[in-house]
Scaffold this motif. Structure first.
Motif, PDB file in Angstrom:
ATOM      1  N   ARG A   1     -46.337   8.450  22.600  1.00 21.98           N
ATOM      2  CA  ARG A   1     -44.794   8.332  22.365  1.00 21.98           C
ATOM      3  C   ARG A   1     -45.223   9.806  23.633  1.00 21.98           C
ATOM      4  N   GLY A   2     -44.131   9.503  25.448  1.00 27.12           N
ATOM      5  CA  GLY A   2     -44.385  10.013  26.053  1.00 27.12           C
ATOM      6  C   GLY A   2     -43.076  11.452  25.755  1.00 27.12           C
ATOM      7  N   LEU A   3     -42.643  11.383  24.415  1.00 31.55           N
ATOM      8  CA  LEU A   3     -40.620  12.219  24.893  1.00 31.55           C
ATOM      9  C   LEU A   3     -41.407  13.484  23.657  1.00 31.55           C
ATOM     10  N   ASP A   4     -41.202  14.377  23.822  1.00 33.28           N
ATOM     11  CA  ASP A   4     -41.131  14.833  23.025  1.00 33.28           C
ATOM     12  C   ASP A   4     -39.589  15.100  22.212  1.00 33.28           C
ATOM     13  N   TYR A   5     -38.952  14.295  22.200  1.00 31.63           N
ATOM     14  CA  TYR A   5     -37.817  14.204  21.116  1.00 31.63           C
ATOM     15  C   TYR A   5     -38.091  13.285  19.725  1.00 31.63           C
ATOM     16  N   TYR A   6     -39.776  12.477  19.885  1.00 31.91           N
ATOM     17  CA  TYR A   6     -39.559  11.742  18.625  1.00 31.91           C
ATOM     18  C   TYR A   6     -40.437  12.199  17.777  1.00 31.91           C
ATOM     19  N   SER A   7     -39.978  11.575  16.560  1.00 37.40           N
ATOM     20  CA  SER A   7     -40.657  12.168  14.878  1.00 37.40           C
ATOM     21  C   SER A   7     -40.793  11.084  14.228  1.00 37.40           C
ATOM     22  N   ARG A   8     -41.902  10.593  13.139  1.00 34.57           N
ATOM     23  CA  ARG A   8     -41.932   9.504  12.258  1.00 34.57           C
ATOM     24  C   ARG A   8     -42.222   8.644  13.253  1.00 34.57           C
ATOM     25  N   THR A   9     -42.045   7.263  12.747  1.00 31.61           N
ATOM     26  CA  THR A   9     -41.935   6.197  13.139  1.00 31.61           C
ATOM     27  C   THR A   9     -42.034   5.853  14.835  1.00 31.61           C
ATOM     28  N   VAL A  10     -43.185   5.581  15.697  1.00 31.60           N
ATOM     29  CA  VAL A  10     -43.013   5.718  16.824  1.00 31.60           C
ATOM     30  C   VAL A  10     -43.708   3.887  17.042  1.00 31.60           C
ATOM     31  N   PHE A  11     -43.244   3.167  18.093  1.00 27.67           N
ATOM     32  CA  PHE A  11     -44.128   1.407  18.438  1.00 27.67           C
ATOM     33  C   PHE A  11     -44.040   1.434  19.428  1.00 27.67           C
ATOM     34  N   GLU A  12     -44.642   0.395  19.679  1.00 28.47           N
ATOM     35  CA  GLU A  12     -44.792  -0.389  21.140  1.00 28.47           C
ATOM     36  C   GLU A  12     -45.189  -1.786  21.354  1.00 28.47           C
ATOM     37  N   TRP A  13     -44.554  -2.622  22.503  1.00 29.77           N
ATOM     38  CA  TRP A  13     -45.293  -3.806  22.229  1.00 29.77           C
ATOM     39  C   TRP A  13     -46.500  -3.982  23.275  1.00 29.77           C
ATOM     40  N   THR A  14     -47.245  -4.799  23.225  1.00 35.55           N
ATOM     41  CA  THR A  14     -48.228  -4.214  24.821  1.00 35.55           C
ATOM     42  C   THR A  14     -48.675  -5.860  24.778  1.00 35.55           C
ATOM     43  N   THR A  15     -49.031  -6.401  25.839  1.00 34.30           N
ATOM     44  CA  THR A  15     -49.708  -7.087  26.255  1.00 34.30           C
ATOM     45  C   THR A  15     -51.172  -7.313  26.893  1.00 34.30           C
ATOM     46  N   THR A  16     -51.704  -8.083  27.210  1.00 34.73           N
ATOM     47  CA  THR A  16     -52.938  -7.884  28.376  1.00 34.73           C
ATOM     48  C   THR A  16     -52.895  -8.644  28.855  1.00 34.73           C
ATOM     49  N   GLU A  17     -51.609  -9.232  29.568  1.00 33.62           N
ATOM     50  CA  GLU A  17     -51.474  -9.802  30.393  1.00 33.62           C
ATOM     51  C   GLU A  17     -51.224  -9.300  32.141  1.00 33.62           C
ATOM     52  N   LEU A  18     -50.974  -7.874  31.979  1.00 34.15           N
ATOM     53  CA  LEU A  18     -50.290  -7.613  33.251  1.00 34.15           C
ATOM     54  C   LEU A  18     -51.167  -6.366  33.098  1.00 34.15           C
ATOM     55  N   GLY A  19     -52.388  -6.101  33.153  1.00 33.92           N
ATOM     56  CA  GLY A  19     -53.022  -5.095  33.879  1.00 33.92           C
ATOM     57  C   GLY A  19     -52.948  -4.400  33.289  1.00 33.92           C
ATOM     58  N   ALA A  20     -53.153  -3.014  34.616  1.00 29.46           N
ATOM     59  CA  ALA A  20     -53.085  -1.368  33.396  1.00 29.46           C
ATOM     60  C   ALA A  20     -51.369  -1.493  32.756  1.00 29.46           C
TER      61      ALA A  20
END
Length: 428
Positions: A258-277
């Motif tokens: 993740r891109g922000l300093d404040y995260y700790s422990r669990t991080v997650f993203e839902w991603t797709t291959t249908e929208l390019g970059a």
């Protein structure tokens, strides 16, 4: 005279796009409120210090992307680049956490100065979900389950993949940081300018680099899971066991930071291959120390943000279209019929709340009015002429199915429309 254009990177949202995004936000609000979350609304602008202290001084957002300016009193203000810091500020300022755990959601525009491209704009809408006062993995599971339920409702489940990681905590996280810095220093000749700058201040962000030449080196870098402390490992294992029990598929991505300093422990993203970059549709994680960092009492917290435009683009790619302008279109010909149509329409709106009823405006022949009715997407056209006014009837003409036109008494019209619209909805 030169025509004034919209600001670059801050595009207009035209009616069809608004329609789809509004569908999305309404669906998201319905889902999260069914889990006990409540809406909060925040100002678009905050003191710059809030974002510098929460996001991190050496992040791209603070260094390059914030819309900041001095107000008339010389105080630095910033259009919000993300929502979480503002939610935390509100929780502290209004002592919300003192009343027990808080489950909140909000939707609205964010602002970042970056190179505009498809799926990434300088003004963009987000839908945020934030929970405070809950430390265990159960709330992490709930947030991920909420997002999975929303994908199901919007018809995009098959297009999204859940990526998980844990940033760890305490001494284990520090050991990983030290090992990562040593490793990156040993490969300083491969680092690009951004990675070199982040090496000392925010080395985790180097793992998130997309620079092609750095990928082989990063693939062999020290990985966070090898440095988790026992408590972080147990937290992650409980999270994944419960996701498995819910049938929510996931994949471990040890480079997800993740891109922000404040995260700790669990991080997650839902991603797709249908929208390019621009492949991340929803991103989130825990930020257990941010409330204390901004002056509040220690309060565990976790949340996620959905990029509304990206998710709407994914919906469109899966065939979701804008909802019709109307369910019913009332066409009237002649002065008496036009006057009667206004009264009849209001009676129908009273009797059929929620039904979208458009009354023809601007006159025109029956043929032209029926063309407008068809373009509106309405299921039915109501036809009112002089003979219908005299007989207190309305012609009901189906527009989407092969069926006969029928004269219906005005007194029975609301019930007839209710039955037909419900049948059409059930058939769909």
């Amino acid at each position: 005279m030169v025509t004034i254009q919209a600001i670059r990177g801050m595009p207009d949202l035209l009616p069809d796009a608004c329609n789809i995004q509004s569908q999305l936000i309404r669906a998201a609000a319905d889902v999260v409120e069914s889990y006990g979350f409540r809406e909060i609304r925040l100002p678009l602008m905050e003191k710059t210090e809030l974002f510098a202290r929460s996001i991190g001084e050496v992040t791209d957002i603070v260094e390059k992307e914030m819309y900041s300016f001095d107000d008339r009193n010389g105080e630095s203000m910033t259009l919000r680049p993300e929502a979480t810091a503002g939610v935390v500020r509100a929780v502290i300022q209004h002592s919300l956490a003192h009343a027990g755990p808080q489950k909140l959601w909000l939707a609205g525009p964010m602002f970042r100065y970056e190179r505009p491209q498809k799926g990434r704009y300088r003004q963009f809408d987000q839908f945020n979900v934030e929970a405070f006062g809950l430390a265990g993995p159960d709330i992490d599971v709930e947030l991920i389950a909420i997002s999975a339920r929303l994908w199901q409702r919007l018809g995009v489940t098959d297009s999204l993949t859940l990526e998980l990681n844990s940033l760890g905590d305490g001494a284990g996280r520090q050991r990983h940081r030290d090992a990562l810095v040593d490793y990156l220093r040993a490969h300083a000749d491969v680092l690009d300018a951004d990675a070199t700058r982040r090496l000392e201040s925010n080395p985790l962000r180097v793992l998130d680099s997309k620079t092609p030449a750095m990928q082989p080196m990063l693939a062999a870098a020290p990985q966070l899971p090898d440095y988790w402390d026992d408590e972080s490992r147990q937290h992650f294992e409980t999270l994944t066991q419960r996701l498995d029990a819910l049938g929510i598929a996931w994949t471990l991505n040890p480079r997800l930071v993740r891109g922000l300093d404040y995260y700790s422990r669990t991080v997650f993203e839902w991603t797709t291959t249908e929208l390019g970059a621009q492949n991340a549709v929803c991103s989130g994680g825990r930020y257990d120390r941010l409330v204390e960092q901004l002056g509040g009492k220690p309060t565990p917290a976790v949340g996620f943000a959905i990029g509304v435009a990206r998710l709407a683009a994914l919906m469109e790619a899966r065939g979701v279209t804008a909802q019709p302008v109307a369910d019913v279109y009332l066409a009237a010909l002649g002065e008496a019929a036009e006057a009667e149509a206004v009264v009849l329409a209001e009676r129908l709106r009273d009797a059929l709340p929620g039904v979208k009823l458009v009354v023809n405006a601007g006159g025109g022949s029956f043929k032209s009015q029926l063309k407008r009715a068809d373009r509106s997407g309405a299921q039915y056209a109501l036809i009112l002429g002089e003979s219908e006014v005299e007989s207190a009837t309305v012609q009901v003409k189906p527009l989407r199915v092969r069926d006969d036109q029928q004269a219906v008494a005005q007194a029975a019209l609301a019930g007839t429309l209710r039955e037909r619209l419900q049948a059409s909805e059930a058939a769909a």
